[in-house]
Design a protein around this motif. Sequence first.
Motif, mmCIF file in Angstrom:
data_model
loop_
_atom_site.group_PDB
_atom_site.id
_atom_site.type_symbol
_atom_site.label_atom_id
_atom_site.label_comp_id
_atom_site.label_asym_id
_atom_site.label_seq_id
_atom_site.Cartn_x
_atom_site.Cartn_y
_atom_site.Cartn_z
ATOM 1 N N TRP A 12 -5.995 -74.598 -86.766
ATOM 2 C CA TRP A 12 -5.727 -74.903 -85.522
ATOM 3 C C TRP A 12 -4.184 -74.711 -85.379
ATOM 4 C CZ3 TRP A 12 -1.912 -77.763 -83.140
ATOM 5 C CH2 TRP A 12 -1.825 -78.174 -81.905
ATOM 6 N N PHE A 16 -2.364 -72.278 -82.488
ATOM 7 C CA PHE A 16 -1.674 -72.726 -81.619
ATOM 8 C C PHE A 16 0.049 -72.039 -81.581
ATOM 9 C CE2 PHE A 16 1.662 -76.087 -80.662
ATOM 10 C CZ PHE A 16 1.383 -76.361 -79.276
ATOM 11 N N TYR A 23 8.389 -72.326 -81.757
ATOM 12 C CA TYR A 23 7.733 -73.296 -82.293
ATOM 13 C C TYR A 23 8.269 -74.026 -83.655
ATOM 14 C CZ TYR A 23 3.891 -71.747 -79.566
ATOM 15 O OH TYR A 23 3.277 -71.272 -78.476
ATOM 16 N N HIS A 148 -11.524 -75.685 -79.036
ATOM 17 C CA HIS A 148 -10.758 -74.775 -80.045
ATOM 18 C C HIS A 148 -10.596 -73.518 -79.507
ATOM 19 C CE1 HIS A 148 -10.166 -77.498 -83.488
ATOM 20 N NE2 HIS A 148 -11.312 -78.034 -83.556
ATOM 21 N N LEU A 328 -4.828 -70.921 -75.469
ATOM 22 C CA LEU A 328 -3.285 -70.811 -75.342
ATOM 23 C C LEU A 328 -3.089 -71.149 -73.822
ATOM 24 C CD1 LEU A 328 -2.425 -67.653 -77.373
ATOM 25 C CD2 LEU A 328 -1.971 -70.232 -78.009
ATOM 26 N N TRP A 331 -3.252 -74.862 -73.220
ATOM 27 C CA TRP A 331 -2.159 -75.666 -73.703
ATOM 28 C C TRP A 331 -0.938 -75.445 -72.931
ATOM 29 C CZ3 TRP A 331 -1.477 -79.736 -76.285
ATOM 30 C CH2 TRP A 331 -2.099 -80.110 -77.249
#
Length: 340
Positions: A12, A16, A23, A148, A328, A331
Amino acid sequence: MRVLVWHVHGSWATAFVAGRHEYLVPLVPDRGPAGRGRARTWDWPASAVEVTPQELRALADAGAIDVAVLQRPEEGALLQRWTGLEAGRDVPAVYVEHNAPTGHAAATRHPLADVDAVATGRVPIVHVTAFNALMWDTGGARTLVVDHGIPDPGHLWTGERESVGVVVNEPVRRWRVAGTDVLARVGHHVPLDVYGIGVGALAEHLTGPVTGDPETPSDGLGHRLHEDVPQAAMHRALAASRAYLHPYRWTSLGLSLLEAMALGMPVLALPTTEAPAAVPPAAGVLSARPDDLVMAARRWLADPDEARERGDAARAHVLEHYSHAAFLHRWDAILTEVTS
């Protein structure tokens, strides 16, 4: 934006951190659960940066953390201890729930449901499957679902090896949850290639000769166990098996299942949790009867053309329904919303 996110679930997290942000991935000296840092067996971009607790404090003091993505109940306290920031008050945050309830399937209260920031909607709970969102009791918390999305490994299936591939971590410790008894039952009838952490412990539970050498030919009912193979190498090796077995009784939705389907592998699975939505009839066989899985495996081992046809359907389904780009994009929308 700068996104603080712990390395908890490798597949995951790999999907991400492939987005367009920076990040911040916590790192502690022993690379333990509090801070594993960057993945070592997955390919992560340079925008995923390891940060120590001391560096996080400096970033927090400078107002340089835009949003926190929490994934375990203890991470809120960890965030506050390391940075002085409270999720949902001092820094925008979301909580990702990766798992199905581990208590009573329909009556388990989510551990964050009554935490003020969650209960008042300041920190939404983001489920990775609709099944999880349905089963968890989250009270009045705001809940979202982001399905997912997996980076496409490519259509690598050759099916040249007359075996059934499996990916499972710690299969003996997680015996019934991981469906290891089902795996062993199927392995009583067909050769297996098993990949994952701790798979060597399976040797004494499998019928027939077992080897850890992928080059050793399987004469009759022989199995191969492959310990902790890096993701890209595992995909290439896994795709040589004729079919894929997903024996899990109770898991959110194993990303290894979606990856196997994207490789072009036909699927054998139990019809539990999110699997019925993830595996359409054209892509494989879902049954609560292990003997049905054995019969399908034997048929595909004898008929590579049917296996190829099922695998093509599996790949097409994953590319349509579990698109990495769509993941993406979804998110991005959530992170933009909570930081606005």
